[in-house]
Design a protein around this motif. Structure first.
Motif, PDB file in Angstrom:
ATOM      1  N   ALA A 187       0.775  -1.239   0.000  1.00  0.00           N
ATOM      2  CA  ALA A 187       0.000   0.000   0.000  1.00  0.00           C
ATOM      3  C   ALA A 187       0.806   1.288   0.000  1.00  0.00           C
ATOM      4  CB  ALA A 187      -0.956  -0.014   1.182  1.00  0.00           C
ATOM      5  N   ILE A 188       2.139   1.226  -0.152  1.00  0.00           N
ATOM      6  CA  ILE A 188       2.855   2.509  -0.144  1.00  0.00           C
ATOM      7  C   ILE A 188       2.412   3.324  -1.361  1.00  0.00           C
ATOM      8  CG2 ILE A 188       4.954   1.819  -1.434  1.00  0.00           C
ATOM      9  CD1 ILE A 188       6.476   3.531   0.770  1.00  0.00           C
ATOM     10  N   GLY A 189       2.222   4.608  -1.142  1.00  0.00           N
ATOM     11  CA  GLY A 189       1.742   5.464  -2.231  1.00  0.00           C
ATOM     12  C   GLY A 189       0.237   5.622  -2.213  1.00  0.00           C
ATOM     13  N   GLY A 190      -0.443   4.835  -1.372  1.00  0.00           N
ATOM     14  CA  GLY A 190      -1.887   4.947  -1.261  1.00  0.00           C
ATOM     15  C   GLY A 190      -2.261   5.969  -0.200  1.00  0.00           C
ATOM     16  N   ARG A 191      -3.561   6.280  -0.159  1.00  0.00           N
ATOM     17  CA  ARG A 191      -4.049   7.274   0.798  1.00  0.00           C
ATOM     18  C   ARG A 191      -5.322   6.774   1.466  1.00  0.00           C
ATOM     19  NH1 ARG A 191      -1.493  12.099  -0.095  1.00  0.00           N
ATOM     20  NH2 ARG A 191      -3.139  13.391   0.778  1.00  0.00           N
ATOM     21  N   TYR A 192      -5.578   7.269   2.667  1.00  0.00           N
ATOM     22  CA  TYR A 192      -6.810   6.955   3.394  1.00  0.00           C
ATOM     23  C   TYR A 192      -7.348   8.260   3.937  1.00  0.00           C
ATOM     24  CZ  TYR A 192      -9.961   5.070   6.937  1.00  0.00           C
ATOM     25  OH  TYR A 192     -11.062   4.794   7.706  1.00  0.00           O
ATOM     26  N   ARG A 193      -8.587   8.581   3.584  1.00  0.00           N
ATOM     27  CA  ARG A 193      -9.204   9.840   3.991  1.00  0.00           C
ATOM     28  C   ARG A 193      -8.259  11.019   3.754  1.00  0.00           C
ATOM     29  NH1 ARG A 193     -13.657   9.157   8.723  1.00  0.00           N
ATOM     30  NH2 ARG A 193     -14.727   7.460   7.727  1.00  0.00           N
ATOM     31  N   ASN A 194      -7.692  11.017   2.568  1.00  0.00           N
ATOM     32  CA  ASN A 194      -6.853  12.120   2.097  1.00  0.00           C
ATOM     33  C   ASN A 194      -5.548  12.307   2.840  1.00  0.00           C
ATOM     34  OD1 ASN A 194      -8.143  13.061  -0.194  1.00  0.00           O
ATOM     35  ND2 ASN A 194      -9.765  13.982   1.070  1.00  0.00           N
ATOM     36  N   GLU A 195      -5.097  11.273   3.539  1.00  0.00           N
ATOM     37  CA  GLU A 195      -3.759  11.333   4.135  1.00  0.00           C
ATOM     38  C   GLU A 195      -2.973  10.113   3.677  1.00  0.00           C
ATOM     39  OE1 GLU A 195      -3.678  13.462   8.330  1.00  0.00           O
ATOM     40  OE2 GLU A 195      -5.102  11.794   8.310  1.00  0.00           O
ATOM     41  N   PRO A 196      -1.644  10.245   3.601  1.00  0.00           N
ATOM     42  CA  PRO A 196      -0.856   9.102   3.148  1.00  0.00           C
ATOM     43  C   PRO A 196      -0.957   7.924   4.115  1.00  0.00           C
ATOM     44  CG  PRO A 196       0.528  11.068   3.415  1.00  0.00           C
ATOM     45  CD  PRO A 196      -0.823  11.417   3.930  1.00  0.00           C
ATOM     46  N   ILE A 197      -1.025   6.717   3.577  1.00  0.00           N
ATOM     47  CA  ILE A 197      -0.921   5.520   4.409  1.00  0.00           C
ATOM     48  C   ILE A 197       0.473   5.553   5.048  1.00  0.00           C
ATOM     49  CG2 ILE A 197      -0.747   3.002   4.310  1.00  0.00           C
ATOM     50  CD1 ILE A 197      -2.967   3.178   2.116  1.00  0.00           C
ATOM     51  N   GLY A 198       0.510   5.364   6.362  1.00  0.00           N
ATOM     52  CA  GLY A 198       1.777   5.476   7.087  1.00  0.00           C
ATOM     53  C   GLY A 198       1.850   6.730   7.934  1.00  0.00           C
ATOM     54  N   CYS A 199       0.861   7.629   7.807  1.00  0.00           N
ATOM     55  CA  CYS A 199       0.903   8.862   8.594  1.00  0.00           C
ATOM     56  C   CYS A 199       0.673   8.590  10.079  1.00  0.00           C
ATOM     57  CB  CYS A 199      -0.097   9.894   8.080  1.00  0.00           C
ATOM     58  SG  CYS A 199      -1.816   9.515   8.509  1.00  0.00           S
ATOM     59  N   GLY A 200       0.080   7.434  10.393  1.00  0.00           N
ATOM     60  CA  GLY A 200      -0.002   7.016  11.796  1.00  0.00           C
ATOM     61  C   GLY A 200      -1.167   7.578  12.572  1.00  0.00           C
ATOM     62  N   ARG A 201      -2.144   8.166  11.887  1.00  0.00           N
ATOM     63  CA  ARG A 201      -3.269   8.728  12.630  1.00  0.00           C
ATOM     64  C   ARG A 201      -4.090   7.637  13.327  1.00  0.00           C
ATOM     65  NH1 ARG A 201      -5.207  13.514  12.682  1.00  0.00           N
ATOM     66  NH2 ARG A 201      -4.221  14.175  10.745  1.00  0.00           N
ATOM     67  N   TYR A 202      -4.139   6.444  12.744  1.00  0.00           N
ATOM     68  CA  TYR A 202      -5.051   5.416  13.253  1.00  0.00           C
ATOM     69  C   TYR A 202      -4.332   4.171  13.780  1.00  0.00           C
ATOM     70  CZ  TYR A 202      -7.991   8.363  10.347  1.00  0.00           C
ATOM     71  OH  TYR A 202      -8.616   9.438   9.774  1.00  0.00           O
ATOM     72  N   SER A 203      -2.998   4.224  13.869  1.00  0.00           N
ATOM     73  CA  SER A 203      -2.277   3.008  14.266  1.00  0.00           C
ATOM     74  C   SER A 203      -1.013   3.390  15.019  1.00  0.00           C
ATOM     75  CB  SER A 203      -1.919   2.189  13.028  1.00  0.00           C
ATOM     76  OG  SER A 203      -0.984   2.891  12.234  1.00  0.00           O
ATOM     77  N   ASP A 204      -0.338   2.372  15.561  1.00  0.00           N
ATOM     78  CA  ASP A 204       0.902   2.605  16.300  1.00  0.00           C
ATOM     79  C   ASP A 204       2.117   2.550  15.384  1.00  0.00           C
ATOM     80  OD1 ASP A 204      -0.032   2.597  19.257  1.00  0.00           O
ATOM     81  OD2 ASP A 204      -1.115   0.961  18.299  1.00  0.00           O
TER      82      ASP A 204
END
Ligand SMILES: *Cc1c(COP(=O)(O)O)cnc(C)c1O
Length: 386
Positions: free
Chosen positions: A161-178
């Motif tokens: 999933a690198i290069g993908g986005r979730y709710r307009n933020e990059p996957i890996g930004c860490g908003r929803y995970s550790d």
């Protein structure tokens, strides 16, 4: 054979690797930190720790989160075995959550049910590994809400999933995970030959993973139990591994990262072409949730077997004999003999098993030519209409 996935290596990639070969450092030099910086910057994460594979990244991520014997790790059955094995490496027990029939990612309603049951039994998980299958992000808001309520940690296995986005933020930004982990194996979206990265916004987790990737050794006096004995001194303060990435791999990664957005855009273009070509065929095309922008590591079709004369296996074999390097991602993890010997059996995760009985991954990579894609489309149409 047209493969299902393939790396692209440019002259700039070759030059970057050769520059390292002629430099002073083949490992533990300045290029690994530069690669980490590139990944962290791309994702909008505070810290990135590069290692020799995503499997290693999953292992040290679990250890950093404190997973150990007596604990449970939960993940989806439709993933590569590494997403589950990392729990077993730590001495924890592994269990699975069945998939969502539309996204094929772990189902949040199933997760909620299982958590409520596990709470009554005193067997709540310590870690849930959310795998973004094919590059499509999981329902991270749903998973995050449950993690707050039940107190488990979340690792995103973003190998696809690198290069993908979730709710307009990059996957890996860490908003929803550790912690989020990426893979740089050659079939993935960008490559370092072998390699993985763990990203996190938590400085303590980053420090712990940094120690674990290199024997648990520190050279920083502030982390030692006493003043250094002298300038040669280092201390082993944890039990770590040699999971280091080399400078050669990191140089390839830095060079590849400059093309990441273009690669993902090209993957979408190819997938759109498949979507159009397959509109009238008896197969289910990948469904994309509006919350996500997929990295599109894989393009998976599901055969509507009640409308097709041939069996799943016969269609698969026909495509292979037509020179199409189709694949199947994945054999549900709980159906492997190693996991069956732990007590899992056929029927445990029916949605995952239905998916396995119908799914085929078609060739998808940035350098797939229109002519080759047309060959794939014609072969698929012939096989399902025969
Ligand atoms: C490829 C992959 C891994 C393992 O990646 P390596 O870098 O080969 O160790 C883990 N999880 C998923 C979902 C993968 O696709």
């Amino acid at each position: 054979m047209i493969p299902y996935g393939r790396q692209e290596i440019t002259q700039a990639d070759v030059d970057a690797v050769v520059d390292v070969l002629r430099s002073n450092f083949l490992t533990q030099g300045p290029v690994v930190p530069a690669f980490e910086q590139a990944i962290a910057h791309y994702c909008g994460a505070n810290h990135a720790v590069a290692v020799n594979s995503a499997t290693s990244a999953l292992h040290i991520a679990c250890l950093a989160l404190g997973l150990g014997s007596g604990d449970w790790l939960w993940t989806t059955p439709v993933t590569f075995v590494a997403s589950a094995n990392c729990g077993l490496y730590c001495g924890a027990q592994v269990d699975f959550i069945d998939i969502d029939p539309r996204t094929y990612n772990l189902s949040v309603p199933r997760l909620a049910e299982k958590l409520s049951l596990a709470e009554q039994q005193g067997k709540l998980p310590k870690v849930v590994v959310a795998v973004h299958l094919c590059g499509q992000p999981c329902d991270m808001v749903g998973i995050h809400d449950l993690s707050q309520r039940y107190g488990f940690k979340v690792i995103e296995d973003a190998s696809h999933a690198i290069g993908g986005r979730y709710r307009n933020e990059p996957i890996g930004c860490g908003r929803y995970s550790d912690i989020t982990i990426f893979s740089f194996h050659p079939v993935k979206i960008v490559t370092t030959a072998e390699g993985g990265v763990a990203v996190t916004n938590d400085a303590k987790l980053a420090h712990k993973m940094d120690l674990l990737r290199s024997h648990g050794i520190t050279r920083a006096p502030e982390h030692m139990t006493h003043e250094p004995d002298g300038p040669w001194y280092y201390q082993q303060i944890d039990l770590g591994f040699n999971y280091r990435m080399t400078e050669l791999q990191a140089a390839l990664g830095v060079s590849q990262m400059t093309r990441l957005d273009a690669y993902v855009a090209k993957r979408h273009q190819i997938a759109n072409r498949y979507d159009q070509a397959f509109e009238a065929l008896p197969l289910t095309r990948p469904w994309q949730h509006p919350d996500g922008y997929s990295g599109l590591h894989l393009y998976v079709i599901r055969l509507q077997l009640d409308q097709i004369k041939a069996s799943h296996r016969a269609v698969f074999e026909q495509l292979r004999s037509d020179g199409i390097g189709v694949n199947l991602h994945y054999i549900p993890v709980h159906r492997h003999p190693y996991y069956e010997q732990l007590g899992f059996k056929a029927g445990d995760f029916p949605e995952a098993e239905r998916y396995y009985a119908e799914a085929i991954s078609l060739p998808l990579y940035p350098k797939l030519s229109e002519a080759d894609q047309d060959r794939v489309i014609q072969a698929v149409a012939a096989a399902v209409l025969a």
